[in-house]
Each structure stands twice: as C-alpha cells, then as structure tokens.
Design a protein around this motif. Structure first.
Motif, short mmCIF file in Angstrom:
data_model
loop_
_atom_site.label_atom_id
_atom_site.label_comp_id
_atom_site.label_asym_id
_atom_site.label_seq_id
_atom_site.Cartn_x
_atom_site.Cartn_y
_atom_site.Cartn_z
N PHE A 114 0.83 -1.20 0.00
CA PHE A 114 0.00 0.00 0.00
C PHE A 114 0.86 1.25 0.00
O PHE A 114 0.60 2.20 -0.73
N THR A 115 1.91 1.25 0.80
CA THR A 115 2.79 2.42 0.88
C THR A 115 3.47 2.70 -0.45
O THR A 115 3.50 3.85 -0.92
N MET A 116 4.01 1.67 -1.07
CA MET A 116 4.70 1.87 -2.34
C MET A 116 3.75 2.31 -3.45
O MET A 116 4.07 3.19 -4.24
N LEU A 117 2.57 1.69 -3.52
CA LEU A 117 1.62 2.04 -4.58
C LEU A 117 1.03 3.43 -4.38
O LEU A 117 0.85 4.18 -5.34
N LEU A 118 0.74 3.80 -3.14
CA LEU A 118 0.21 5.14 -2.89
C LEU A 118 1.26 6.19 -3.20
O LEU A 118 0.95 7.22 -3.84
N THR A 119 2.49 5.96 -2.79
CA THR A 119 3.56 6.90 -3.07
C THR A 119 3.78 7.05 -4.57
O THR A 119 3.92 8.16 -5.09
N SER A 120 3.80 5.94 -5.30
CA SER A 120 4.02 6.02 -6.74
C SER A 120 2.85 6.68 -7.45
O SER A 120 3.05 7.41 -8.42
N ALA A 121 1.62 6.45 -6.99
CA ALA A 121 0.46 7.10 -7.60
C ALA A 121 0.51 8.61 -7.39
O ALA A 121 0.27 9.39 -8.33
N LEU A 122 0.84 9.04 -6.19
CA LEU A 122 0.90 10.48 -5.93
C LEU A 122 2.03 11.14 -6.70
O LEU A 122 1.87 12.23 -7.26
N MET A 123 3.19 10.50 -6.75
CA MET A 123 4.29 11.06 -7.52
C MET A 123 3.98 11.05 -9.01
O MET A 123 4.34 11.98 -9.74
N GLY A 124 3.31 10.02 -9.48
CA GLY A 124 2.90 9.97 -10.89
C GLY A 124 1.95 11.09 -11.23
O GLY A 124 2.04 11.69 -12.31
#
Length: 96
Positions: free
Chosen positions: A64-74
């Motif tokens: 969850f942490t990695m996917l949320l971080t990558s979605a926000l940065m994307g």
C-alpha cells in the motif's frame, strides 16, 4: 484568458494518462517484487513463531505504501509535465 494545459486537449490528455498508467504498471510489478523479497527475508531470518497475520500485514503495509507513493508522484509528474500547474498559477495571479 487563462493558459490552457495539455490536459484540455483530448489527444495530449490520452497520451499523458497512458504514460501514467505505464508508470503505475511498472511500479505495481516492482512493488510485487519488493514485497516478495521482503517476505522471503522475513521468513528466512525472522522468528519461527510469527503468525501468518504478521506476513499479511507486512505485505499489505509495504504494498500500500509503495503504490500510494508512486500514484501520488505519478500525478505530480502528470500535472507538471502537461503544463497544468502553470495554467493554475496564471488563473491564481489574475484573482489576486
């Protein structure tokens, strides 16, 4: 009149969103790999008395942490790359 962003043009928006989805697919695969490595290391070097719930919580937390971080940065890259940030700034300056 405010400056238009590339997200207002359907072709440019389709290209930008396709790039975002491509980034998210890559990050999903990377996340699955990192979670698998983390679980393997925990299983190999961790305490043998640990419940299965510990592994589930670890996998969900890392994923969850990695996917949320990558979605926000994307989304930040999408907004900046299409000129959407600049069009908002121009509109904001006219209000002030």
């Amino acid at each position: 009149m405010t400056q238009k962003s590339l997200l207002d043009d359907p072709e440019s928006a389709a290209f930008a969103w396709a790039r975002f989805r491509r980034i998210m697919r890559f990050m999903f695969l990377l996340t699955v790999g990192i979670v698998a490595i983390a679980l393997a290391l925990l299983y190999k070097y961790g305490d043998e008395e640990v419940s299965i719930h510990f592994y589930i919580a670890t996998a969900l937390g890392i994923g969850f942490t990695m996917l949320l971080t990558s979605a926000l940065m994307g989304l930040v890259f999408l907004s900046s790359g299409t000129g959407h940030d600049e069009s908002i700034e121009e509109a904001r300056k006219k209000i002030d």
